[in-house]
Design an enzyme around this catalytic site. Structure first.
Site, PDB file in Angstrom:
ATOM      1  N   ALA A   1      28.203  25.360  61.190  1.00  0.00           N
ATOM      2  CA  ALA A   1      28.874  25.922  62.360  1.00  0.00           C
ATOM      3  C   ALA A   1      29.217  27.388  62.115  1.00  0.00           C
ATOM      4  O   ALA A   1      29.247  27.863  60.970  1.00  0.00           O
ATOM      5  CB  ALA A   1      30.142  25.133  62.661  1.00  0.00           C
ATOM      6  N   PHE A   2      29.528  28.098  63.219  1.00  0.00           N
ATOM      7  CA  PHE A   2      29.792  29.537  63.121  1.00  0.00           C
ATOM      8  C   PHE A   2      31.053  29.851  62.343  1.00  0.00           C
ATOM      9  O   PHE A   2      31.157  30.908  61.713  1.00  0.00           O
ATOM     10  CB  PHE A   2      29.912  30.140  64.530  1.00  0.00           C
ATOM     11  CG  PHE A   2      31.241  29.879  65.193  1.00  0.00           C
ATOM     12  CD1 PHE A   2      32.310  30.747  65.007  1.00  0.00           C
ATOM     13  CD2 PHE A   2      31.434  28.765  65.994  1.00  0.00           C
ATOM     14  CE1 PHE A   2      33.537  30.501  65.609  1.00  0.00           C
ATOM     15  CE2 PHE A   2      32.648  28.512  66.599  1.00  0.00           C
ATOM     16  CZ  PHE A   2      33.718  29.388  66.405  1.00  0.00           C
TER      17      PHE A   2
ATOM     18  N   THR B   1      31.915  17.637  68.512  1.00  0.00           N
ATOM     19  CA  THR B   1      31.685  16.203  68.695  1.00  0.00           C
ATOM     20  C   THR B   1      30.569  15.962  69.706  1.00  0.00           C
ATOM     21  O   THR B   1      29.734  15.060  69.526  1.00  0.00           O
ATOM     22  CB  THR B   1      32.977  15.519  69.150  1.00  0.00           C
ATOM     23  OG1 THR B   1      33.973  15.672  68.123  1.00  0.00           O
ATOM     24  CG2 THR B   1      32.765  14.045  69.420  1.00  0.00           C
TER      25      THR B   1
ATOM     26  N   GLY C   1      43.277  24.080  55.027  1.00  0.00           N
ATOM     27  CA  GLY C   1      43.328  24.522  53.638  1.00  0.00           C
ATOM     28  C   GLY C   1      43.020  23.432  52.636  1.00  0.00           C
ATOM     29  O   GLY C   1      43.718  23.264  51.638  1.00  0.00           O
TER      30      GLY C   1
ATOM     31  N   GLU D   1      30.296  16.123  60.325  1.00  0.00           N
ATOM     32  CA  GLU D   1      31.653  16.671  60.203  1.00  0.00           C
ATOM     33  C   GLU D   1      31.919  17.390  61.511  1.00  0.00           C
ATOM     34  O   GLU D   1      31.460  18.513  61.721  1.00  0.00           O
ATOM     35  CB  GLU D   1      31.739  17.610  58.995  1.00  0.00           C
ATOM     36  CG  GLU D   1      33.158  17.820  58.503  1.00  0.00           C
ATOM     37  CD  GLU D   1      33.966  18.750  59.384  1.00  0.00           C
ATOM     38  OE1 GLU D   1      34.821  18.226  60.150  1.00  0.00           O
ATOM     39  OE2 GLU D   1      33.750  19.957  59.349  1.00  0.00           O
TER      40      GLU D   1
ATOM     41  N   GLY E   1      17.341  22.772  65.550  1.00  0.00           N
ATOM     42  CA  GLY E   1      18.192  21.632  65.229  1.00  0.00           C
ATOM     43  C   GLY E   1      17.598  20.318  65.704  1.00  0.00           C
ATOM     44  O   GLY E   1      17.644  19.306  64.997  1.00  0.00           O
TER      45      GLY E   1
END
Length: 442
Positions: A111-112, A179, A392, A199, A161
Site C-alpha cells: 500500500a501507499f 478491505t 507502532g 493485511e 495486481g
C-alpha cells in the site's frame, strides 16, 4: 540510492585506514575497500525519499526504512531457527517429523502508506524461508552475490495486481490495502485454490477508563490519531472515554491538537504532513459532513488547510453514538470520534462491533481488567495493547488482524509459517511394517 546511503568506511582512528595496514590485508581479500557501498552498518542515513513518495514527515520516513533494516536483521537470526518438531510415533521403529519447505514464488502488493516497511516485512521473511519474490530492484542483491531474479520489481496498477492474483505460478500472494480490494484479491486467488496473506483495514479503538494515567493517554491518542496524517492501518479512529473523565480528556486533547506543527514533511519541526491525494481530501470532507449529519459536533479541525498540497486539519468529533454509520466506517484520514461509555462490558462489546479487527488498546491500572481485555471476552483484534497506542507495532510480534482485516500475519513470531509449506513425514527405520491404528492387513 541504496548504494549511496548504505556504506561502511574501514577506519580505525582519524587518518588511519584499516585496508592500508598489513594486519588487515584480509579485509581486501574479502573485497572490501576504504569505502564500501552496499555494506550496511545497521543504521539508515538517507534522505526523505518516503516523504516525497507519500507525504509522511521526515522522521517517520527514516523510521520506516530503519524498520526494514531491523526486520532484515531479525530475519537473519530467524533463518537459523526455522524447523519442525519431531513427534512421537505410535509405531515401533518409526520417526514422525514435520518438514517445512519454501512455497516458491511470493507476490507482494503493498500500500501507499508504508511503501518500504510492509515490503520489508514480507520480503525479508519470505527470502530466508527460501522463496523468490516479485517486487524489488536487483542491484543490492547482485552486489551480495544473490541473483537479481530472486526479487523482481513490477510497476503498474490494478491490471498487474489482477494478473498476479490469477496467475497459478504465484504460490503466495501477500496483499496490503483496503478491505474492499482485499476481498477481490482473495476471491481471485481462492478461485485457483491459491494461498493469500491479507493485511487490510482497521477501525481501531482506544478505551480509557477512569483510573487511567492521563499523562500517557493524551500523547498516545494524539500520536495514534494524527501520526502519518491518519493514514496508518493502525490509526486510532475511535476513542472511548469513561463518562467521568470525558470532558477533561477532550479538553486536554483539543489543546494538544492545537499545538501540532503542520508543514513541509522535510522540515525537522513538522509533526503532521499532507494527505496522499486529492481524493483523500474529498473523502475527509465527506466524512466530516456525514458525522455532522449523524449528530456529531466538531471540537477542532474539520476543514481543508489553505496552503499548497493535500493538507487538512486534524479533527476531533464528539457526540455520536457508538453505532453511528460513520463511526463504523474506516475513513483513511485524521478524524477521531470520541465516544462516552459507562461500563467495561459494554465498551468491550463496542470495540468488537465493527467489521475490522486489527488493533485495539485500553488504558487502565486495574490488573483484573487488563487480563479480561486480553482474554476470550475482551478484544477480538489481532493487536491487543495495554497503556500504549494502537499504532507502532514491533517487528518481533506477528502483525495482522481478524475479521475484515483479513486474518493474515506478517513480520515476527511464527509468521514465517505462512511463507512455507508443511509436510508430515513418517520414516520407517525398522525391518517391520506395522500399520497405523493397529490395522492388520494379511
Amino acid at each position: 540510492a541504496w548504494a549511496g546511503v548504505c556504506s561502511i568506511c574501514l577506519h580505525l582512528a582519524p587518518g588511519r585506514q584499516a585496508g592500508s595496514q598489513p594486519r588487515y590485508a584480509w579485509l581486501r581479500e574479502l573485497g572490501l575497500q576504504e569505502e564500501n557501498p552496499g555494506v550496511y552498518n545497521g543504521r539508515w542515513g538517507g534522505g526523505g525519499e518516503v516523504s516525497l513518495e507519500m507525504g509522511k514527515i521526515f522522521v517517520e520516513g527514516v523510521g520506516e526504512v530503519q524498520e526494514y533494516v531491523d526486520v532484515c536483521d531479525y530475519a537473519v537470526g530467524l533463518s537459523r531457527m526455522i524447523g519442525g518438531p519431531i513427534l512421537p510415533s505410535e509405531r515401533p521403529g518409526h520417526a514422525l517429523i514435520e518438514q517445512w519447505n519454501p512455497v516458491g514464488l511470493v507476490g507482494i502488493i503493498t500500500a501507499f502508506n508504508f511503501p518500504v516497511a510492509v515490503y520489508g516485512w514480507n520480503s525479508a521473511i519470505a527470502m530466508i524461508c527460501g522463496n523468490a519474490c516479485l517486487w524489488i530492484i536487483a542491484k543490492v542483491l547482485e552486489d551480495n552475490r544473490v541473483p537479481g531474479a530472486v526479487c523482481s520489481l513490477v510497476c503498474g496498477g490494478a491490471d498487474i495486481g489482477t494478473a498476479m492474483a490469477r496467475d497459478e505460478r504465484m504460490d503466495l500472494l501477500s496483499f496490503t490495502g483496503s478491505t474492499k480490494v482485499g476481498k477481490q484479491v482473495a476471491l481471485m486467488v481462492q478461485e485457483r485454490f491459491g494461498r493469500s496473506l491479507l493485511e487490510l483495514g482497521g477501525n481501531n479503538a482506544i478505551i480509557v477508563f477512569e483510573d487511567a494515567d492521563l499523562n500517557l493517554v493524551i500523547p498516545s491518542a494524539l500520536f495514534a490519531a494524527v501520526g502519518t496524517a491518519g493514514q496508518r492501518c493502525t490509526t486510532a479512529r475511535r476513542l472511548f472515554l469513561h463518562e467521568s473523565i470525558h470532558d477533561e480528556v477532550v479538553a486536554k486533547l483539543a489543546k494538544a491538537y492545537a499545538q501540532v506543527r503542520i508543514g513541509d514533511p522535510w522540515d525537522s519541526d513538522t509533526l503532521y504532513g499532507p494527505l496522499h491525494t486529492k481524493e483523500a481530501v474529498k473523502m475527509f470532507l465527506d466524512a466530516v459532513e456525514q458525522a455532522k449529519q449523524q449528530g456529531g459536533s466538531v471540537v477542532c479541525g474539520g476543514k481543508v488547510i489553505n496552503r499548497p498540497g493535500n493538507y487538512v486539519e486534524p479533527t476531533i468529533v464528539t457526540g455520536l453514538p457508538h453505532n453511528a454509520p460513520i463511526v463504523h466506517t474506516e475513513t483513511f484520514a485524521p478524524i477521531l470520534y470520541v465516544l462516552k461509555f459507562k461500563e467495561e462490558e459494554e465498551v468491550f462489546a463496542w470495540n468488537n462491533e465493527v467489521k475490522q479487527g486489527l488493533s485495539s488498546s485500553i488504558f487502565t491500572k486495574d490488573l483484573g481488567r487488563i487480563f479480561r481485555w486480553l482474554g476470550p471476552k475482551g478484544s477480538d483484534c489481532g493487536i491487543v495493547n495495554v497503556n500504549i497506542p494502537t499504532s507502532g507495532a514491533e517487528i518481533g510480534g506477528a502483525f495482522g488482524g481478524e475479521k475484515h482485516t483479513g486474518g493474515g500475519r506478517e513480520s515476527g513470531s511464527d509468521s514465517w509459517k505462512l511463507y512455507m509449506r508443511r509436510s508430515t513425514c513418517t520414516i520407517n527405520y525398522s525391518k517391520n511394517l506395522p500399520l497405523a491404528q493397529g490395522i492388520k492387513f494379511q
